[in-house]
Write an enzyme that holds these catalytic residues in place. Structure first.
Site, mmCIF file in Angstrom:
data_model
loop_
_atom_site.group_PDB
_atom_site.id
_atom_site.type_symbol
_atom_site.label_atom_id
_atom_site.label_comp_id
_atom_site.label_asym_id
_atom_site.label_seq_id
_atom_site.Cartn_x
_atom_site.Cartn_y
_atom_site.Cartn_z
ATOM 1 N N LYS A 19 0.852 -1.185 0.000
ATOM 2 C CA LYS A 19 0.000 0.000 0.000
ATOM 3 C C LYS A 19 0.886 1.232 0.000
ATOM 4 C CE LYS A 19 -4.224 1.731 0.641
ATOM 5 N NZ LYS A 19 -3.921 2.611 -0.486
ATOM 6 N N LYS A 43 5.133 2.167 8.378
ATOM 7 C CA LYS A 43 3.931 2.900 8.789
ATOM 8 C C LYS A 43 2.729 1.974 8.930
ATOM 9 C CE LYS A 43 3.622 6.738 6.682
ATOM 10 N NZ LYS A 43 3.369 7.822 5.701
ATOM 11 N N LYS A 98 5.374 2.560 -2.964
ATOM 12 C CA LYS A 98 5.222 3.976 -3.325
ATOM 13 C C LYS A 98 5.446 4.109 -4.817
ATOM 14 C CE LYS A 98 4.413 7.880 -1.079
ATOM 15 N NZ LYS A 98 3.630 8.016 0.148
ATOM 16 N N THR A 121 -5.373 12.262 7.311
ATOM 17 C CA THR A 121 -3.972 12.409 7.725
ATOM 18 C C THR A 121 -3.856 13.557 8.731
ATOM 19 O OG1 THR A 121 -3.350 11.607 5.551
ATOM 20 C CG2 THR A 121 -1.596 12.534 6.890
ATOM 21 N N ASN A 146 -3.199 19.228 1.732
ATOM 22 C CA ASN A 146 -4.135 18.282 2.344
ATOM 23 C C ASN A 146 -3.817 18.069 3.820
ATOM 24 O OD1 ASN A 146 -4.583 15.329 3.261
ATOM 25 N ND2 ASN A 146 -6.140 15.654 1.697
ATOM 26 N N SER A 180 -7.535 4.930 4.436
ATOM 27 C CA SER A 180 -7.458 4.234 3.141
ATOM 28 C C SER A 180 -7.780 2.754 3.331
ATOM 29 C CB SER A 180 -6.053 4.366 2.541
ATOM 30 O OG SER A 180 -5.964 5.516 1.735
HETATM 31 P P1 NAD Z 1 -0.148 18.704 -0.861
HETATM 32 O O1 NAD Z 1 0.402 18.717 -2.237
HETATM 33 O O2 NAD Z 1 -1.628 18.690 -0.658
HETATM 34 O O3 NAD Z 1 0.414 19.971 -0.021
HETATM 35 C C1 NAD Z 1 1.768 20.238 0.109
HETATM 36 C C2 NAD Z 1 1.912 21.559 0.822
HETATM 37 O O4 NAD Z 1 3.299 21.806 1.038
HETATM 38 C C3 NAD Z 1 1.382 22.745 0.021
HETATM 39 O O5 NAD Z 1 0.722 23.659 0.877
HETATM 40 C C4 NAD Z 1 2.652 23.359 -0.533
HETATM 41 O O6 NAD Z 1 2.520 24.746 -0.827
HETATM 42 C C5 NAD Z 1 3.588 23.133 0.619
HETATM 43 N N1 NAD Z 1 4.987 23.285 0.226
HETATM 44 C C6 NAD Z 1 5.602 22.811 -0.894
HETATM 45 N N2 NAD Z 1 6.876 23.249 -0.932
HETATM 46 C C7 NAD Z 1 7.071 24.003 0.179
HETATM 47 C C8 NAD Z 1 8.155 24.736 0.680
HETATM 48 N N3 NAD Z 1 9.324 24.778 0.041
HETATM 49 N N4 NAD Z 1 7.989 25.392 1.854
HETATM 50 C C9 NAD Z 1 6.818 25.372 2.516
HETATM 51 N N5 NAD Z 1 5.743 24.706 2.072
HETATM 52 C C10 NAD Z 1 5.863 24.022 0.919
HETATM 53 O O7 NAD Z 1 0.561 17.467 -0.142
HETATM 54 P P2 NAD Z 1 0.071 16.683 1.141
HETATM 55 O O8 NAD Z 1 -0.758 15.525 0.700
HETATM 56 O O9 NAD Z 1 -0.462 17.638 2.150
HETATM 57 O O10 NAD Z 1 1.458 16.062 1.646
HETATM 58 C C11 NAD Z 1 2.364 16.781 2.467
HETATM 59 C C12 NAD Z 1 3.327 15.794 3.113
HETATM 60 O O11 NAD Z 1 2.567 14.839 3.866
HETATM 61 C C13 NAD Z 1 4.185 14.960 2.148
HETATM 62 O O12 NAD Z 1 5.417 14.686 2.772
HETATM 63 C C14 NAD Z 1 3.382 13.667 2.011
HETATM 64 O O13 NAD Z 1 4.200 12.577 1.609
HETATM 65 C C15 NAD Z 1 2.901 13.518 3.436
HETATM 66 N N6 NAD Z 1 1.725 12.655 3.602
HETATM 67 C C16 NAD Z 1 0.541 12.903 2.960
HETATM 68 C C17 NAD Z 1 -0.551 12.071 3.181
HETATM 69 C C18 NAD Z 1 -1.898 12.339 2.567
HETATM 70 O O14 NAD Z 1 -2.860 11.618 2.902
HETATM 71 N N7 NAD Z 1 -2.066 13.349 1.716
HETATM 72 C C19 NAD Z 1 -0.423 10.954 4.025
HETATM 73 C C20 NAD Z 1 0.794 10.734 4.677
HETATM 74 C C21 NAD Z 1 1.855 11.594 4.460
#
Ligand code: NAD
Length: 419
Positions: A73, A97, A109, A193, A224, A353
């Protein structure tokens, strides 16, 4: 940036933590060696017609790290710095995780090297469908189940589902999670999350004897994870004093109105730049502002040996994957900062999920309140197991989380055996 100062690769940074935990718990070296080697790595070239008629070739990846505890996953990431090493590291984190969260899954991934903001919706759809078709023998409802990650959302999941349904000649919504509700998604998945970050924050504050109401938090990233985490923390009475994304960072010692910030980004192409509810500060100042709780929820490698010493928070809750480099860990630990590691702190997403997959298999859908209460229960259980492991082994929560995961994965490896 996807490389640490002292580690040549992100996967090496994962292995550094694995080695520390393995040594402390006396893990069988054969089991450790199996986990050092991902089970399957696929790289594809995707020739796709652009809107102007030209053909561009994109690189797509999928790594299945382990299937010892169940089908693999893990999300699909769209970003310019996606590469084989990063995907391998993220796949391994998914293995740990899922084990930490007590889910019947291994880890995987995937990703495509592209800037999602540089393409039209039509181009993104064609690239996504080409990727789904190229991965048709990897993905499967009981084999490998993708989900959204940075740069992807329910929209891309719907295209992938449609492409796989066409090629397989059946409707199997459980082949992918993070789908829109109307085509088999789960209520509560979007915020899951961020919800997991909130529950882990409350659990840690309880252990630390800090009252949540009135505690101050800084959240980096307003996508997100970050936006939902900021909203849910503020709903718990936590005062969110700092927020930031890739366009701007803001601080307000009296607290930021998160509902207003979300409404602003919804009307401003999803970015914070121009928000007037707080004072704009330089991006590199956000993580070191005065606060009790720091939630990095954007990128990897943002807490490093260069800035860890300046962090003022008492608690770090890692919403992002890999926000802290291994070199920063000892600095954080020596400052007695409690850090809830990514493999626990952001496991709420994969937990819901899993609930989505269960609902797809049953063809029966739960109300949001049921999803949330089941999530909260699982998250608290996972936190307690990690806390107990860190106490038993007199180590950080990060290494405690790896130990808790490795204890379960070791059983899967032993019971399934080898040739
Ligand atoms: P997303 O694309 O929805 O949001 C990413 C955010 O990070 C945006 O607000 C963007 O502007 C910001 N960002 C990007 N570059 C940046 C920088 N240089 N400085 C400051 N902010 C910056 O992505 P997401 O889904 O929120 O994921 C964010 C993190 O969480 C990632 O590491 C992802 O792997 C992890 N994650 C996400 C989920 C999920 O369910 N979406 C689950 C587990 C982990």
């Amino acid at each position: 940036m996807s490389q640490t100062a002292q580690h040549n690769s992100m996967f090496e940074a994962v292995l550094a933590r694995l080695d520390t935990a393995a040594k402390l718990m006396n893990l069988n070296p054969e089991v450790a060696n199996i986990l050092r080697n991902p089970a399957r790595q696929v790289k594809v070239s995707l020739p796709v017609v652009m809107d102007n008629g030209s053909i561009r070739v994109f690189e797509g990846y999928r790594t299945v790290h382990s299937t010892h505890l169940g089908p693999s996953k893990g999300g699909i990431r769209y970003a310019m710095d996606v590469n084989a090493d990063e995907v391998m590291a993220l796949a391994a984190w998914m293995t740990f995780k899922c084990a930490v969260a007590n889910l019947p899954y291994g880890g995987a991934k995937g990703g495509i090297q592209l800037d999602p903001r540089a393409h039209s919706v039509g181009e993104l759809e064609r690239i996504t469908r080409a990727y789904a078709l190229a991965m048709k023998d990897v993905f499967g409802v009981n084999r490998d189940i993708p989900a959204p990650d940075m740069g992807t959302s329910g929209r891309e999941m719907a295209w992938i589902l449609d492409e796989l349904n066409k090629v397989n000649g059946e409707d199997a919504p459980g082949v992918i999670t993070g789908k829109p509700i109307s085509i088999g998604g789960s209520l509560g998945r979007d915020a899951a999350t961020g919800r997991g970050v909130m529950i882990n924050t409350l659990c840690a504050l309880e252990k630390m004897g800090i009252t949540a109401k009135g505690a101050k938090a800084v959240v980096q990233g307003f996508g997100n994870v970050g936006a939902h985490a900021a909203r849910l923390l503020s709903e718990q009475g936590i005062c969110v004093v700092g927020i930031g994304d890739h366009t701007a960072s803001y601080y307000n010692a009296n607290g930021i109105d998160i509902t207003a910030a979300i409404a602003y980004t919804n009307s401003n192409n999803k970015v914070l730049k121009g928000f007037t509810g707080a004072t704009e500060i330089p991006a590199d100042q956000l993580l070191i502002q005065a606060c009790d709780i720091l939630v990095p929820a954007a990128l990897q490698n943002v807490i490093t040996s260069s800035n860890a010493d300046a962090i003022k928070a008492k608690l770090i809750v890692e919403g992002a994957n890999g926000p802290t480099t291994p070199e920063a860990d000892p600095i954080i630990n020596s400052k007695k900062i409690i850090c809830v590691p990514d493999i626990l702190a952001n496991s709420g997403g994969v937990t819901v999920s899993y609930f989505e997959w269960v609902q797809n298999k049953a063809g029966y859908y739960w109300p949001e309140s049921e999803v949330n209460s089941k999530h909260d229960l699982k998250m608290r259980e996972a936190f307690e197991q990690v806390w107990a492991a860190s106490q038993n082994y007199k180590t950080s929560l990060r290494i405690g989380a790896y130990i808790a995961a490795l204890q379960k994965i070791e059983q899967g490896v032993r019971l399934k055996g080898a040739y």
